[in-house]
Design a protein around this motif. Structure first.
Motif, PDB file in Angstrom:
ATOM      1  N   ALA A 125     -17.541  39.430   3.412  1.00 27.76           N
ATOM      2  CA  ALA A 125     -17.730  40.541   4.388  1.00 27.76           C
ATOM      3  C   ALA A 125     -19.313  40.716   4.353  1.00 27.76           C
ATOM      4  O   ALA A 125     -19.992  40.760   3.308  1.00 27.76           O
ATOM      5  N   ARG A 126     -19.788  40.930   5.644  1.00 24.63           N
ATOM      6  CA  ARG A 126     -21.217  41.152   5.760  1.00 24.63           C
ATOM      7  C   ARG A 126     -21.515  42.719   5.379  1.00 24.63           C
ATOM      8  O   ARG A 126     -22.638  43.027   5.126  1.00 24.63           O
ATOM      9  N   ASP A 127     -20.471  43.563   5.383  1.00 24.23           N
ATOM     10  CA  ASP A 127     -20.725  44.846   5.302  1.00 24.23           C
ATOM     11  C   ASP A 127     -20.608  45.450   3.997  1.00 24.23           C
ATOM     12  O   ASP A 127     -20.523  46.789   3.877  1.00 24.23           O
ATOM     13  N   ARG A 128     -19.949  44.769   2.961  1.00 23.53           N
ATOM     14  CA  ARG A 128     -19.611  45.643   1.840  1.00 23.53           C
ATOM     15  C   ARG A 128     -19.676  44.547   0.709  1.00 23.53           C
ATOM     16  O   ARG A 128     -19.568  43.131   0.952  1.00 23.53           O
ATOM     17  N   THR A 129     -19.981  44.860  -0.411  1.00 22.92           N
ATOM     18  CA  THR A 129     -20.094  44.136  -1.757  1.00 22.92           C
ATOM     19  C   THR A 129     -18.513  43.578  -2.166  1.00 22.92           C
ATOM     20  O   THR A 129     -17.740  44.614  -2.367  1.00 22.92           O
ATOM     21  N   PRO A 130     -18.374  42.373  -2.495  1.00 26.80           N
ATOM     22  CA  PRO A 130     -16.985  42.145  -2.966  1.00 26.80           C
ATOM     23  C   PRO A 130     -16.482  42.902  -4.389  1.00 26.80           C
ATOM     24  O   PRO A 130     -17.486  43.083  -5.086  1.00 26.80           O
ATOM     25  N   GLU A 131     -15.211  43.151  -4.476  1.00 24.34           N
ATOM     26  CA  GLU A 131     -14.892  43.548  -5.360  1.00 24.34           C
ATOM     27  C   GLU A 131     -14.001  42.743  -6.334  1.00 24.34           C
ATOM     28  O   GLU A 131     -13.644  43.123  -7.562  1.00 24.34           O
ATOM     29  N   ARG A 132     -13.791  41.440  -5.845  1.00 25.42           N
ATOM     30  CA  ARG A 132     -13.032  40.423  -6.640  1.00 25.42           C
ATOM     31  C   ARG A 132     -13.373  39.354  -6.162  1.00 25.42           C
ATOM     32  O   ARG A 132     -13.827  39.047  -4.861  1.00 25.42           O
ATOM     33  N   THR A 133     -12.742  38.057  -6.427  1.00 25.98           N
ATOM     34  CA  THR A 133     -12.859  36.816  -5.799  1.00 25.98           C
ATOM     35  C   THR A 133     -11.387  36.180  -5.912  1.00 25.98           C
ATOM     36  O   THR A 133     -10.617  36.262  -6.872  1.00 25.98           O
ATOM     37  N   VAL A 134     -11.193  35.499  -4.892  1.00 26.34           N
ATOM     38  CA  VAL A 134     -10.040  34.891  -4.543  1.00 26.34           C
ATOM     39  C   VAL A 134     -10.234  33.336  -4.054  1.00 26.34           C
ATOM     40  O   VAL A 134     -11.256  32.982  -3.292  1.00 26.34           O
ATOM     41  N   MET A 135      -9.610  32.209  -4.869  1.00 25.54           N
ATOM     42  CA  MET A 135      -9.804  31.033  -4.416  1.00 25.54           C
ATOM     43  C   MET A 135      -8.663  30.678  -3.851  1.00 25.54           C
ATOM     44  O   MET A 135      -7.691  30.687  -4.282  1.00 25.54           O
ATOM     45  N   PHE A 136      -8.731  30.066  -2.557  1.00 26.76           N
ATOM     46  CA  PHE A 136      -7.413  29.930  -1.721  1.00 26.76           C
ATOM     47  C   PHE A 136      -7.475  28.400  -1.426  1.00 26.76           C
ATOM     48  O   PHE A 136      -8.466  27.882  -0.924  1.00 26.76           O
ATOM     49  N   THR A 137      -6.334  27.689  -1.764  1.00 28.01           N
ATOM     50  CA  THR A 137      -5.910  26.515  -1.715  1.00 28.01           C
ATOM     51  C   THR A 137      -4.912  26.286  -0.311  1.00 28.01           C
ATOM     52  O   THR A 137      -3.957  26.773  -0.837  1.00 28.01           O
ATOM     53  N   HIS A 138      -5.252  25.504   0.464  1.00 25.16           N
ATOM     54  CA  HIS A 138      -4.654  25.512   1.835  1.00 25.16           C
ATOM     55  C   HIS A 138      -3.430  24.588   1.566  1.00 25.16           C
ATOM     56  O   HIS A 138      -3.432  23.381   0.739  1.00 25.16           O
ATOM     57  N   GLY A 139      -2.511  24.486   2.598  1.00 20.03           N
ATOM     58  CA  GLY A 139      -1.431  23.681   2.657  1.00 20.03           C
ATOM     59  C   GLY A 139      -1.686  22.433   3.761  1.00 20.03           C
ATOM     60  O   GLY A 139      -2.893  22.308   3.948  1.00 20.03           O
ATOM     61  N   GLY A 140      -0.625  21.825   4.019  1.00 18.76           N
ATOM     62  CA  GLY A 140      -0.807  20.810   5.092  1.00 18.76           C
ATOM     63  C   GLY A 140      -0.019  19.547   4.434  1.00 18.76           C
ATOM     64  O   GLY A 140      -0.442  18.420   4.927  1.00 18.76           O
ATOM     65  N   GLY A 141       0.832  19.660   3.636  1.00 18.40           N
ATOM     66  CA  GLY A 141       1.612  18.198   3.050  1.00 18.40           C
ATOM     67  C   GLY A 141       0.748  17.329   2.225  1.00 18.40           C
ATOM     68  O   GLY A 141       1.154  16.291   2.263  1.00 18.40           O
ATOM     69  N   PHE A 142      -0.584  17.613   2.117  1.00 16.70           N
ATOM     70  CA  PHE A 142      -1.464  16.777   0.993  1.00 16.70           C
ATOM     71  C   PHE A 142      -1.950  16.149   2.019  1.00 16.70           C
ATOM     72  O   PHE A 142      -3.040  15.305   1.701  1.00 16.70           O
ATOM     73  N   VAL A 143      -1.718  15.885   3.280  1.00 15.39           N
ATOM     74  CA  VAL A 143      -2.224  14.886   4.171  1.00 15.39           C
ATOM     75  C   VAL A 143      -3.001  15.587   5.469  1.00 15.39           C
ATOM     76  O   VAL A 143      -3.423  14.807   6.327  1.00 15.39           O
ATOM     77  N   LEU A 144      -2.851  16.759   5.611  1.00 14.85           N
ATOM     78  CA  LEU A 144      -3.395  17.454   6.853  1.00 14.85           C
ATOM     79  C   LEU A 144      -4.398  18.573   6.235  1.00 14.85           C
ATOM     80  O   LEU A 144      -4.216  19.055   5.221  1.00 14.85           O
ATOM     81  N   ARG A 145      -5.508  18.631   7.220  1.00 12.39           N
ATOM     82  CA  ARG A 145      -6.554  19.645   6.699  1.00 12.39           C
ATOM     83  C   ARG A 145      -5.822  20.982   7.259  1.00 12.39           C
ATOM     84  O   ARG A 145      -5.139  21.226   8.007  1.00 12.39           O
ATOM     85  N   MET A 146      -6.562  22.005   6.733  1.00 17.30           N
ATOM     86  CA  MET A 146      -6.025  23.386   7.270  1.00 17.30           C
ATOM     87  C   MET A 146      -6.523  23.694   8.434  1.00 17.30           C
ATOM     88  O   MET A 146      -7.475  23.474   9.173  1.00 17.30           O
ATOM     89  N   SER A 147      -5.409  24.328   9.067  1.00 23.99           N
ATOM     90  CA  SER A 147      -5.358  24.464  10.663  1.00 23.99           C
ATOM     91  C   SER A 147      -6.293  25.364  10.852  1.00 23.99           C
ATOM     92  O   SER A 147      -6.832  26.508  10.013  1.00 23.99           O
ATOM     93  N   GLU A 148      -6.833  25.640  12.298  1.00 23.87           N
ATOM     94  CA  GLU A 148      -8.069  26.480  12.732  1.00 23.87           C
ATOM     95  C   GLU A 148      -7.250  27.959  12.529  1.00 23.87           C
ATOM     96  O   GLU A 148      -8.081  28.788  12.330  1.00 23.87           O
ATOM     97  N   SER A 149      -5.872  27.882  12.928  1.00 19.15           N
ATOM     98  CA  SER A 149      -5.360  29.442  12.913  1.00 19.15           C
ATOM     99  C   SER A 149      -5.322  29.966  11.496  1.00 19.15           C
ATOM    100  O   SER A 149      -5.476  31.329  11.420  1.00 19.15           O
ATOM    101  N   SER A 150      -5.495  29.283  10.563  1.00 16.68           N
ATOM    102  CA  SER A 150      -5.381  29.747   9.301  1.00 16.68           C
ATOM    103  C   SER A 150      -6.874  30.609   8.986  1.00 16.68           C
ATOM    104  O   SER A 150      -6.734  31.427   8.162  1.00 16.68           O
ATOM    105  N   TRP A 151      -7.851  30.298   9.584  1.00 20.07           N
ATOM    106  CA  TRP A 151      -9.041  31.191   9.386  1.00 20.07           C
ATOM    107  C   TRP A 151      -8.856  32.331   9.600  1.00 20.07           C
ATOM    108  O   TRP A 151      -9.468  33.542   9.147  1.00 20.07           O
ATOM    109  N   ASP A 152      -7.866  32.819  10.673  1.00 21.64           N
ATOM    110  CA  ASP A 152      -7.716  34.219  10.967  1.00 21.64           C
ATOM    111  C   ASP A 152      -6.905  34.940   9.937  1.00 21.64           C
ATOM    112  O   ASP A 152      -7.140  36.074   9.785  1.00 21.64           O
ATOM    113  N   PHE A 153      -5.804  34.340   9.419  1.00 19.01           N
ATOM    114  CA  PHE A 153      -5.160  34.714   7.995  1.00 19.01           C
ATOM    115  C   PHE A 153      -6.394  35.053   6.697  1.00 19.01           C
ATOM    116  O   PHE A 153      -6.383  35.732   6.084  1.00 19.01           O
ATOM    117  N   LEU A 154      -7.286  34.120   6.826  1.00 22.17           N
ATOM    118  CA  LEU A 154      -8.275  34.295   5.545  1.00 22.17           C
ATOM    119  C   LEU A 154      -9.118  35.313   6.136  1.00 22.17           C
ATOM    120  O   LEU A 154      -9.681  35.994   5.097  1.00 22.17           O
TER     121      LEU A 154
END
Length: 311
Positions: free
Chosen positions: A79-108
């Motif tokens: 976030a641009r307006d606050r210091t992070p309190e923790r770190t999350v590493m997110f690994t996306h789905g897609g059946g091993f063969v698909l890149r993360m969908s654009e709509s997933s960025w809204d969830f992130l």
């Protein structure tokens, strides 16, 4: 059968729309799955975050290669307006063969906002180039670096669908390397066993508008590479799941993978040093947790509370 369950009208409509979309056709047969892989190779999806995401968050990008020369694009967003309190590493789905969908960025974006997290997003090489022989090890490398920098109490490993598969395998590798377990390992609808042999899947296949065993098994075979399908780097339920710390697992009952989640949850009482919290959503399909439905929002709040370490 769906109509007999106490689910919201929004969730029922979401499932109906998923059926109508025809997305399941991509995995109904091996031939369809092969065609889908070929199409994605002809028209690869972007690895760049959309503008609406980069306008809200500060994003840095690291590009590296693994031992096979495969490219990894790793984004870090805050976030641009606050210091992070923790770190999350997110690994996306897609059946091993698909890149993360654009709509997933809204969830992130919601994830960062709700958890005050620095978000690390590894875009791993897709199968058949990216396989279980390499991908979980590199994800474990990234996680080990975060844990060394931040301390395990500030790090969550989070995966969705096959991203959760990779995440659980990476957690096992971290344990084997002697790296302290992260504060939380969050798994949403993982593939836990790439054999897809569970007898319950035939009935679940009739309820699931998104996945089907034949095509998913083919995708999984590409991810296995030269590994046997029973190797825990590709089927982590078949590995050692002791001493992983706190693990959160979410599954919906109208997902072919639900039978695997239930089996894993039943095994958990025999785990040592692993505390599994299992949440099952009646009537929910594979992609419900990111849907704009009451059940989807409730699932996400369960995840966010766990990341914030709230009851």
């Amino acid at each position: 059968m769906t109509q007999d369950l106490d689910i919201s009208a929004e969730a029922r409509l979401f499932a109906e729309e998923t059926w109508k979309s025809g997305v399941k056709q991509m995995v109904l047969t091996v031939e369809a799955a092969k065609a889908a892989v070929e199409l994605t190779r002809q028209y690869p999806m972007s690895t760049e975050p959309p503008t609406r995401f980069t306008e809200r968050f500060a994003v840095s990008t690291e590009v590296t290669t693994d031992v096979r020369g495969n490219e990894w694009v790793v984004h870090t967003a805050t976030a641009r307006d606050r210091t992070p309190e923790r770190t999350v590493m997110f690994t996306h789905g897609g059946g091993f063969v698909l890149r993360m969908s654009e709509s997933s960025w809204d969830f992130l974006a919601e994830l960062i906002t709700e958890t005050a997290a620095r978000l690390v997003i590894p875009l791993y090489p897709l199968a058949p180039e990216g396989t279980g022989e390499v991908v979980p090890d590199v994800v474990a490398d990234l996680a080990a670096r975060l844990i060394a920098e931040e301390g395990p109490e500030r790090v969550t490993l989070f995966g969705n669908s096959v991203g959760a598969t990779i995440t659980l395998s990476a957690a096992q590798l971290l344990r084997d390397r002697g790296v302290p377990a992260p504060r939380l390992t969050a798994l949403v609808v993982p593939v836990l066993d790439n054999r897809y042999l569970d007898p319950e899947m035939a009935e679940l296949d009739e309820l699931d508008p998104f996945l089907s065993p034949a095509g998913c098994r083919y995708f999984g075979s590409l991810y296995c590479g030269d590994l046997p399908v029973t190797d825990p780097r590709v089927s982590p339920m078949l590995g050692d799941n002791d001493h992983l710390g706190r693990v959160l697992l979410l599954s919906g009952t109208h997902d072919i993978l639900n039978c695997q989640a239930r089996k894993f949850a039943a095994m958990a009482s025999g785990f040592t040093g692993t505390r599994l919290e299992y949440h099952e959503a009646p009537g929910m399909i594979h992609i419900w947790a990111t849907s704009d439905t009451p059940e989807g929002r409730a699932a996400r709040q369960t995840i966010y509370r766990a990341i914030r370490d709230q009851p």
